[in-house]
Scaffold this motif. Structure first.
Motif, mmCIF file in Angstrom:
data_model
loop_
_atom_site.group_PDB
_atom_site.id
_atom_site.type_symbol
_atom_site.label_atom_id
_atom_site.label_comp_id
_atom_site.label_asym_id
_atom_site.label_seq_id
_atom_site.Cartn_x
_atom_site.Cartn_y
_atom_site.Cartn_z
ATOM 1 N N UNK B 120 -29.780 -60.655 12.860
ATOM 2 C CA UNK B 120 -30.351 -62.010 12.745
ATOM 3 C C UNK B 120 -29.606 -62.825 11.695
ATOM 4 N N UNK B 121 -29.269 -62.158 10.545
ATOM 5 C CA UNK B 121 -28.534 -62.874 9.498
ATOM 6 C C UNK B 121 -27.148 -63.289 9.979
ATOM 7 N N UNK B 122 -26.485 -62.367 10.718
ATOM 8 C CA UNK B 122 -25.147 -62.686 11.232
ATOM 9 C C UNK B 122 -25.238 -63.875 12.191
ATOM 10 N N UNK B 123 -26.218 -63.817 13.116
ATOM 11 C CA UNK B 123 -26.383 -64.907 14.079
ATOM 12 C C UNK B 123 -26.653 -66.239 13.394
ATOM 13 N N UNK B 124 -27.527 -66.213 12.359
ATOM 14 C CA UNK B 124 -27.878 -67.444 11.643
ATOM 15 C C UNK B 124 -26.664 -68.020 10.916
ATOM 16 N N UNK B 125 -25.845 -67.132 10.293
ATOM 17 C CA UNK B 125 -24.674 -67.622 9.561
ATOM 18 C C UNK B 125 -23.596 -68.124 10.517
ATOM 19 N N UNK B 126 -23.449 -67.470 11.671
ATOM 20 C CA UNK B 126 -22.480 -67.954 12.663
ATOM 21 C C UNK B 126 -22.877 -69.374 13.091
ATOM 22 N N UNK B 137 -26.597 -66.685 21.837
ATOM 23 C CA UNK B 137 -27.235 -65.556 22.508
ATOM 24 C C UNK B 137 -26.350 -65.080 23.644
ATOM 25 N N UNK B 138 -26.315 -63.819 24.051
ATOM 26 C CA UNK B 138 -26.953 -62.712 23.346
ATOM 27 C C UNK B 138 -26.203 -62.339 22.068
ATOM 28 N N UNK B 139 -26.651 -61.290 21.398
ATOM 29 C CA UNK B 139 -26.052 -60.874 20.129
ATOM 30 C C UNK B 139 -24.564 -60.569 20.273
ATOM 31 N N UNK B 140 -24.152 -60.067 21.450
ATOM 32 C CA UNK B 140 -22.734 -59.753 21.660
ATOM 33 C C UNK B 140 -21.869 -61.007 21.527
ATOM 34 N N UNK B 141 -22.414 -62.151 21.987
ATOM 35 C CA UNK B 141 -21.680 -63.408 21.898
ATOM 36 C C UNK B 141 -21.568 -63.837 20.432
ATOM 37 N N UNK B 142 -22.677 -63.719 19.696
ATOM 38 C CA UNK B 142 -22.662 -64.066 18.274
ATOM 39 C C UNK B 142 -21.704 -63.149 17.512
ATOM 40 N N UNK B 143 -21.698 -61.862 17.864
ATOM 41 C CA UNK B 143 -20.815 -60.909 17.188
ATOM 42 C C UNK B 143 -19.344 -61.227 17.459
ATOM 43 N N UNK B 144 -19.040 -61.665 18.675
ATOM 44 C CA UNK B 144 -17.661 -62.025 18.999
ATOM 45 C C UNK B 144 -17.206 -63.214 18.159
ATOM 46 N N UNK B 145 -18.097 -64.192 17.993
ATOM 47 C CA UNK B 145 -17.759 -65.353 17.156
ATOM 48 C C UNK B 145 -17.617 -64.934 15.692
ATOM 49 N N UNK B 146 -18.498 -64.042 15.231
ATOM 50 C CA UNK B 146 -18.411 -63.556 13.850
ATOM 51 C C UNK B 146 -17.063 -62.850 13.622
ATOM 52 N N UNK B 147 -16.614 -62.070 14.601
ATOM 53 C CA UNK B 147 -15.312 -61.407 14.505
ATOM 54 C C UNK B 147 -14.189 -62.431 14.382
ATOM 55 N N UNK B 148 -14.245 -63.460 15.213
ATOM 56 C CA UNK B 148 -13.196 -64.481 15.189
ATOM 57 C C UNK B 148 -13.201 -65.221 13.850
#
Lengths: 166, 166
Positions: B120-126, B137-148
């Motif tokens: 949730x924190x990662x998604x909010x900061x992204x 959404x979903x979390x996989x999409x947020x995680x991909x952006x966080x990686x980039x």
């Protein structure tokens, strides 16, 4: 039926091609694709892809057998093994070739009669089954041939099972 | 600099493209490639490859950031994650693009300041960093952006390190 066996690995990837039917296999080609450990991961995978594509072009197998990797196995190398295996799987699937994963114990049982045979026993049985003067070297090459033989032996039973489930 | 982030997975593979520089990132595209779990492994990997190639063609990133998978993680899914990641890595390397692997804790630290942040924190900061209305959404999409984003933040330091070692 012609089968390409792939024993996946980043540093050494075994490749073995056999022709035949259950109980009767003939060696067509065997070798090892290598990549240096100081090369970037992406370039290592591309190098393996190029080599596998060349083998598929040259030998035109009817199916590809790849060793099934378990996460529980050697943690240090297992990710590289999984990545190299994925490249072999994608190369085969892209051409519409059937890809079958066999576990190490299935392969050992198919060629030696025992799922717990050691490397030397597998190499010796591969040599005997293919009527070679001695075990193929290195072990990755022998393992790739054992995978291909395992697939030849098991393919008819797997086809019958698939038909029964269809 | 434009970065494609890839959160690898067989069932859901997150893809996120950002443009920018350290401290300033803009969303270009985000999405998820999916494959059905009853599809043959080879076809799943080829389907992911086709999708990743389409993203590379469309968005022309300068670099690709992929999550580094650990063998210690969830044993049931880790092999599929490694295989899907290998496809992304080979697609990028085939085009000569730099591929960088970031660990989950590096990514969390880069976007939230803490390597132990939750989803949730990662998604909010992204969402905040990219000036979005809410977490992707979903979390996989947020995680991909966080990686980039992580790659954008870290790239200059990594380039200086590479130059110092050269």
């Amino acid at each position: 039926m012609r089968v390409l066996g792939v024993d996946p690995g980043l540093t050494r990837l075994g490749l073995g091609v056999v022709d035949g039917r259950p109980g009767r296999a003939t060696l067509i080609a065997v070798g090892v694709a290598r990549t240096p450990s100081d090369m970037a991961l992406g370039l290592r995978l591309v190098s393996l892809e190029t080599e596998i594509e060349a083998w598929l072009d040259l030998h035109r197998p009817d199916a590809v057998a790849v060793e099934r990797v378990f996460a529980q196995a050697n943690v240090r190398t297992v990710m590289g093994t999984a990545q190299a295996g994925a490249v072999a799987i994608v190369c085969a699937a892209r051409r519409g070739l059937p890809v079958v994963l066999h576990t190490p114990s299935e392969v050992k049982a198919a060629v030696t009669g025992s799922g717990r045979a050691d490397k030397a026993q597998v190499g010796a049985m591969v040599a005997r089954l293919l009527r070679l003067d001695g075990p193929p070297k290195p072990a990755d090459a022998a393992d790739a041939l054992a995978l291909a033989i395992c697939h030849l032996w098991r393919a008819p039973a797997q086809a019958r099972l698939a038909a029964a489930l269809a």
